[in-house]
Write a protein that holds these residues in place. Structure first.
Motif, mmCIF file in Angstrom:
data_model
loop_
_atom_site.group_PDB
_atom_site.id
_atom_site.type_symbol
_atom_site.label_atom_id
_atom_site.label_comp_id
_atom_site.label_asym_id
_atom_site.label_seq_id
_atom_site.Cartn_x
_atom_site.Cartn_y
_atom_site.Cartn_z
ATOM 1 N N TYR A 54 0.830 -1.204 0.000
ATOM 2 C CA TYR A 54 0.000 0.000 0.000
ATOM 3 C C TYR A 54 0.867 1.257 0.000
ATOM 4 O O TYR A 54 0.607 2.199 -0.759
ATOM 5 N N CYS A 55 1.879 1.260 0.825
ATOM 6 C CA CYS A 55 2.724 2.454 0.927
ATOM 7 C C CYS A 55 3.598 2.658 -0.300
ATOM 8 O O CYS A 55 4.017 3.782 -0.588
ATOM 9 N N LEU B 166 -6.367 1.478 -1.041
ATOM 10 C CA LEU B 166 -6.792 1.542 0.353
ATOM 11 C C LEU B 166 -7.788 0.433 0.684
ATOM 12 O O LEU B 166 -7.749 -0.131 1.783
ATOM 13 N N LEU C 65 -5.845 3.557 9.181
ATOM 14 C CA LEU C 65 -6.617 3.225 7.976
ATOM 15 C C LEU C 65 -8.048 3.750 7.986
ATOM 16 O O LEU C 65 -8.641 3.941 6.918
ATOM 17 N N THR D 291 -6.380 11.595 6.729
ATOM 18 C CA THR D 291 -6.828 11.670 5.333
ATOM 19 C C THR D 291 -5.752 11.064 4.441
ATOM 20 O O THR D 291 -4.856 11.757 3.945
ATOM 21 N N LEU D 292 -5.846 9.770 4.213
ATOM 22 C CA LEU D 292 -4.806 9.070 3.469
ATOM 23 C C LEU D 292 -4.835 9.394 1.979
ATOM 24 O O LEU D 292 -3.873 9.096 1.258
ATOM 25 N N GLN D 293 -5.942 9.996 1.513
ATOM 26 C CA GLN D 293 -5.985 10.401 0.106
ATOM 27 C C GLN D 293 -4.974 11.518 -0.179
ATOM 28 O O GLN D 293 -4.569 11.721 -1.322
ATOM 29 N N SER E 19 -1.381 12.846 -0.227
ATOM 30 C CA SER E 19 -0.093 12.156 -0.350
ATOM 31 C C SER E 19 0.851 12.461 0.810
ATOM 32 O O SER E 19 1.594 11.580 1.266
ATOM 33 N N THR F 42 -0.014 13.231 3.901
ATOM 34 C CA THR F 42 -0.514 12.512 5.081
ATOM 35 C C THR F 42 -0.161 11.032 4.993
ATOM 36 O O THR F 42 0.284 10.422 5.980
ATOM 37 N N LYS F 43 -0.343 10.454 3.820
ATOM 38 C CA LYS F 43 -0.010 9.048 3.625
ATOM 39 C C LYS F 43 1.471 8.806 3.891
ATOM 40 O O LYS F 43 1.843 7.832 4.573
ATOM 41 N N TYR G 171 2.165 8.746 7.690
ATOM 42 C CA TYR G 171 1.673 7.608 8.468
ATOM 43 C C TYR G 171 2.182 6.255 7.984
ATOM 44 O O TYR G 171 2.134 5.277 8.742
ATOM 45 N N CYS G 172 2.660 6.178 6.763
ATOM 46 C CA CYS G 172 3.052 4.889 6.218
ATOM 47 C C CYS G 172 4.183 4.193 7.003
ATOM 48 O O CYS G 172 4.127 2.970 7.190
#
Length: 357
Positions: free
Chosen positions: A61-62, A68, A148, A154-156, A158, A160-161, A164-165
């Motif tokens: 995923y990362c 997602l 998740l 808000t993982l949408q 980039s 933020t993703k 947290y990844c």
């Protein structure tokens, strides 16, 4: 001479009874061995495999190789496998508070969210070592679920993703290693599976002790399910619902987890090919066995009839009434194990981890 032969014969008969009580033909030994090889070990293997997939999913995923929805499905599988293991936490996973490394519940003060925020603030380039040295609150499925599913993440986005990844990957690796280590402790030559199969050993003097341990763990798990359902229903808060006290509320996997736990307990009860705890009841105890069979059926029928996720059910009065009915079904199942089953097999349950909650 005749008297001596009689004494000798009586002594040999007594020895034979003693040996038969400890032999593999003893019902307790046969049941314990069958459950170890056909129920418990497969459940731990499945749990380890689900965590292997979880770790792989986090990396995929990362890296942008998995969406997602797929990452969330890997979480659901890991959560379901862990929930199904609850009635089977005999041995190493039930010791040393290891279970807290997998799931933190109840989270009454949002420790998961607050500790994740602090961890990432203090470790912008988070490593697995940072996670390992931190609180167990951060190391398990509850923290993974937060990333998740929580509305605050808000993982949408980039950026933020990317933030947290590293945490997702570290948790996945931690869970994979923990499950792998526990599985190896089960499969070792003198490991948990062996200790449930051959007696005496360093853990159990005989098979009766092993069976008693299995039943105590099952009783504790069923009591824990009552707490996990009763807390959000407000049974300890004068009927005021506490939806955020539900297990896995962010992902709305509460009912999925309860169903998996009940299924795990039922496997211990029924065993593979009917070689579970049920077979230890004599023919004159058939009525107890039938009532436990029906209690399992009642709980599973109630779960199958829900038709709505937990979050919707707890939001209105009619839904809460249905959840309270489910609670009562689980309570009946718990009491049958704690009182009827344990009593029929001569087992003293004593206190458990949930007493006093």
């Amino acid at each position: 001479m005749y008297r001596i032969r009689n004494i000798h014969a009586a002594g040999m008969a007594a020895l034979g009874l003693l040996l038969s009580a400890c032999s593999p033909s003893d019902p307790f030994t046969k049941t314990s061995k069958s459950l170890a090889g056909e129920v418990l070990l497969p459940a731990y293997t499945q749990w380890a495999e689900s965590d292997r997939r979880l770790a792989a999913s986090a990396i995929a995923y990362c890296a942008g190789n998995e969406d997602l929805a797929a990452a969330r499905e890997a979480f659901f599988q890991a959560q379901r496998a862990w929930a199904g293991l609850q009635p089977l936490l005999v041995g190493p996973m039930g010791e040393g508070n290891r279970a807290w490394q997998v799931q933190f519940w109840p989270d009454k003060k949002n420790l998961v969210g607050r500790q994740i925020a602090a961890l990432l603030k203090n470790n912008p380039q988070l490593t697995r070592a940072d996670l390992e040295s931190g609180s167990v609150v951060l190391q398990g499925l509850s923290a993974y679920e937060y990333v998740l599913f929580d509305e605050a993440v808000t993982l949408q986005d980039s950026a933020t993703k990317a933030r947290y990844c590293p945490l997702l990957i570290a948790i996945g690796e931690h869970q994979q290693q923990l499950a792998s280590e526990i599985l190896e402790q089960w499969k070792a030559a003198d490991g948990m599976a062996a200790q449930l199969s051959k007696f005496p050993n360093e853990r159990y003097a005989d098979a009766a002790e092993a069976i008693a341990d299995l039943i105590r763990v099952q009783v504790t798990a069923l009591d824990g399910l009552k707490k996990k359902l009763g807390a959000p229903l407000g049974r300890q808060t004068k009927g005021h619902p506490q939806p955020y006290q539900a297990e896995a509320w962010r992902s709305d996997a509460t009912l999925i987890s309860i169903e998996a736990a009940i299924a795990g307990a039922q496997r211990l009860w029924q065993g593979a090919d009917g070689k579970g705890l049920r077979q230890l009841l004599d023919s004159d105890q058939a009525e107890i066995a039938t009532r436990i069979d029906r209690a399992y059926e009642a709980v599973l029928q109630e779960l199958n009839a829900m038709g709505q996720p937990f979050s919707e059910l707890i939001a209105d009065q009619s839904g809460r009434e249905r959840l309270n009915t489910l609670y009562e079904r689980i309570d009946t199942l718990h009491r049958l194990h704690q009182g009827e089953l344990a009593g029929a097999l001569g087992i003293q349950i004593g206190f458990n981890a949930h007493d006093g909650d």
